[in-house]
Enzyme design. Structure first.
Site, mmCIF file in Angstrom:
data_model
loop_
_atom_site.group_PDB
_atom_site.id
_atom_site.type_symbol
_atom_site.label_atom_id
_atom_site.label_comp_id
_atom_site.label_asym_id
_atom_site.label_seq_id
_atom_site.Cartn_x
_atom_site.Cartn_y
_atom_site.Cartn_z
ATOM 1 N N ASN A 64 9.582 6.490 -6.014
ATOM 2 C CA ASN A 64 8.891 7.654 -5.477
ATOM 3 C C ASN A 64 8.951 8.813 -6.462
ATOM 4 O O ASN A 64 9.913 8.980 -7.226
ATOM 5 C CB ASN A 64 9.432 8.052 -4.104
ATOM 6 C CG ASN A 64 10.926 8.328 -4.069
ATOM 7 O OD1 ASN A 64 11.704 7.730 -4.817
ATOM 8 N ND2 ASN A 64 11.339 9.221 -3.189
ATOM 9 N N VAL A 65 7.888 9.608 -6.475
ATOM 10 C CA VAL A 65 7.739 10.725 -7.414
ATOM 11 C C VAL A 65 7.262 11.943 -6.630
ATOM 12 O O VAL A 65 6.267 11.869 -5.901
ATOM 13 C CB VAL A 65 6.726 10.394 -8.530
ATOM 14 C CG1 VAL A 65 6.570 11.564 -9.495
ATOM 15 C CG2 VAL A 65 7.148 9.131 -9.290
ATOM 16 N N GLU A 66 7.966 13.066 -6.778
ATOM 17 C CA GLU A 66 7.631 14.300 -6.070
ATOM 18 C C GLU A 66 7.330 15.416 -7.059
ATOM 19 O O GLU A 66 7.850 15.421 -8.184
ATOM 20 C CB GLU A 66 8.794 14.710 -5.158
ATOM 21 C CG GLU A 66 9.145 13.660 -4.116
ATOM 22 C CD GLU A 66 10.501 13.897 -3.464
ATOM 23 O OE1 GLU A 66 10.844 13.137 -2.542
ATOM 24 O OE2 GLU A 66 11.224 14.838 -3.891
ATOM 25 N N HIS A 77 4.415 7.680 -3.283
ATOM 26 C CA HIS A 77 5.396 6.854 -2.593
ATOM 27 C C HIS A 77 5.742 5.645 -3.467
ATOM 28 O O HIS A 77 4.934 5.198 -4.284
ATOM 29 C CB HIS A 77 4.848 6.387 -1.256
ATOM 30 C CG HIS A 77 4.579 7.493 -0.286
ATOM 31 N ND1 HIS A 77 5.017 7.459 1.019
ATOM 32 C CD2 HIS A 77 3.909 8.671 -0.418
ATOM 33 C CE1 HIS A 77 4.637 8.554 1.653
ATOM 34 N NE2 HIS A 77 3.954 9.309 0.795
ATOM 35 N N GLU A 79 5.996 2.490 -2.828
ATOM 36 C CA GLU A 79 5.099 1.344 -2.672
ATOM 37 C C GLU A 79 3.738 1.616 -3.307
ATOM 38 O O GLU A 79 3.103 0.704 -3.844
ATOM 39 C CB GLU A 79 4.941 0.996 -1.188
ATOM 40 C CG GLU A 79 6.192 0.405 -0.555
ATOM 41 C CD GLU A 79 7.179 1.458 -0.053
ATOM 42 O OE1 GLU A 79 8.122 1.072 0.644
ATOM 43 O OE2 GLU A 79 7.013 2.666 -0.355
ATOM 44 N N CYS A 104 7.455 3.607 4.933
ATOM 45 C CA CYS A 104 6.904 4.507 5.939
ATOM 46 C C CYS A 104 5.552 3.967 6.404
ATOM 47 O O CYS A 104 4.972 3.057 5.799
ATOM 48 C CB CYS A 104 6.754 5.916 5.372
ATOM 49 S SG CYS A 104 5.475 6.063 4.099
ATOM 50 N N CYS A 107 2.794 3.854 3.749
ATOM 51 C CA CYS A 107 2.813 2.750 2.784
ATOM 52 C C CYS A 107 2.471 1.414 3.432
ATOM 53 O O CYS A 107 1.816 0.569 2.817
ATOM 54 C CB CYS A 107 4.173 2.683 2.103
ATOM 55 S SG CYS A 107 4.472 4.088 1.008
#
Length: 301
Positions: A64-66, A77, A79, A104, A107
């Site tokens: 995951n990358v924010e 996300h 996935e 989630c 995904c």
């Protein structure tokens, strides 16, 4: 294997599994925890990693990358990262994946764009996640993805049964006229970026809006990255083209910060009802303020 890359070739995977005395499928969960260190989570501090096995025998990673200072829907996300990694490397199907936390709903929905998605096998490595008691795990502990979304809405509801899906070949037959450029000047570098973005747009998966788009990025060392828009039948879980290109950057950019991205090109249709320009500009201006962003309009030949 101590520091897994985002793509592990089939022979390397087989060798690592043999050394551990397990099958390649059984190897997947052991790669999840080390892969979590690759996540970029400045907001949540909650690192998610997913490790998938494609039909080619290759292993693919996703994290995951924010992005701070941006709305959360710009996030990638794990996935989504995995599926994008599959597309960037020409993988035609996802057979198994192990993930650090239960996917989630976002995904679970995005994964439906893969053909025969309910038959994909999933294992959750978090011991606090218990499977549905009605779901039967196989001998390696994997469950059908269909058990996580039993009454699914997906491409079967909107597309013909023979329509190519997310991991399958696409050619959108798009072309660009130089007159369609909305930027001034055209160096060799920007011409290369334009062609890369056009090639990406031609691989875009946009069967619901018919608004394909592609993005190319270049870093300060001149290395080029690319990604394309990928839609979900549920719309909101769709993957933006900049995010897809950033997957390429995170996976292949040597772990550098986004400030190293100095140029970006977006290719999309001028009359598109779903346009990427404004949200792409916001994302790039926030993560790399000095990045030169250009947009070219394409048309269907």
């Amino acid at each position: 294997m101590d520091k897994p890359s985002f793509v592990i070739q089939s022979k390397e995977a087989e060798s690592a599994a043999k050394q551990l005395g397990v099958s390649v499928i059984q190897l997947l969960p052991s790669l999840v925890k080390p892969a979590q260190s690759y996540a970029r989570t400045p907001i949540s501090k909650f690192n998610v990693a997913v490790v998938g096995l494609g039909s080619s025998g290759r292993i693919f990673l996703g994290v995951n990358v924010e992005f701070p200072n941006l709305p959360l829907h710009h996030s990638i996300h794990a996935e989504q990262f995995l599926v994008t990694n599959l597309t960037l490397n020409g993988e035609r199907h996802l057979n198994f994946f192990a993930v650090s936390a239960a996917p989630c709903g976002h995904c679970r929905q995005f994964l439906q764009e893969i053909r025969d998605a309910p038959e994909i096998k999933i294992l959750i490595t978090d011991p606090n996640n218990s499977a549905d008691s009605d779901s039967a795990a196989d001998s390696d502990g994997f469950l059908r993805l269909g058990s996580f979304l039993p009454h699914r809405f997906g491409p079967d509801d909107l597309l013909g049964k023979d329509h190519p899906l997310l991991l399958e070949s696409h050619d959108n037959h798009l072309k660009i006229s130089d007159l369609d450029s909305i930027c001034n000047g055209n160096t060799d570098s920007s011409a290369d970026l334009k062609q890369t973005a056009l090639a990406a747009a031609n691989r875009s998966y946009a069967p619901y809006s018919l608004c394909p788009s592609g993005v190319s990025l270049v870093d300060c060392d001149g290395k080029v990255y690319r990604g394309w828009y990928m839609e979900s039948a549920a719309y909101n879980p769709s993957m933006g083209p900049v995010q897809a290109a950033l997957v390429d950057y995170v996976a292949n950019g040597g772990g550098g910060g986004y400030e190293r991205i100095v140029g970006a090109v977006l290719v999309e249709k001028e009359d598109a009802v779903v346009r990427q320009e404004h949200t792409a500009r916001l994302l790039l201006e926030t993560i790399s303020p000095k990045c030169e962003f250009k947009v070219f309009h394409c048309y269907e030949a």
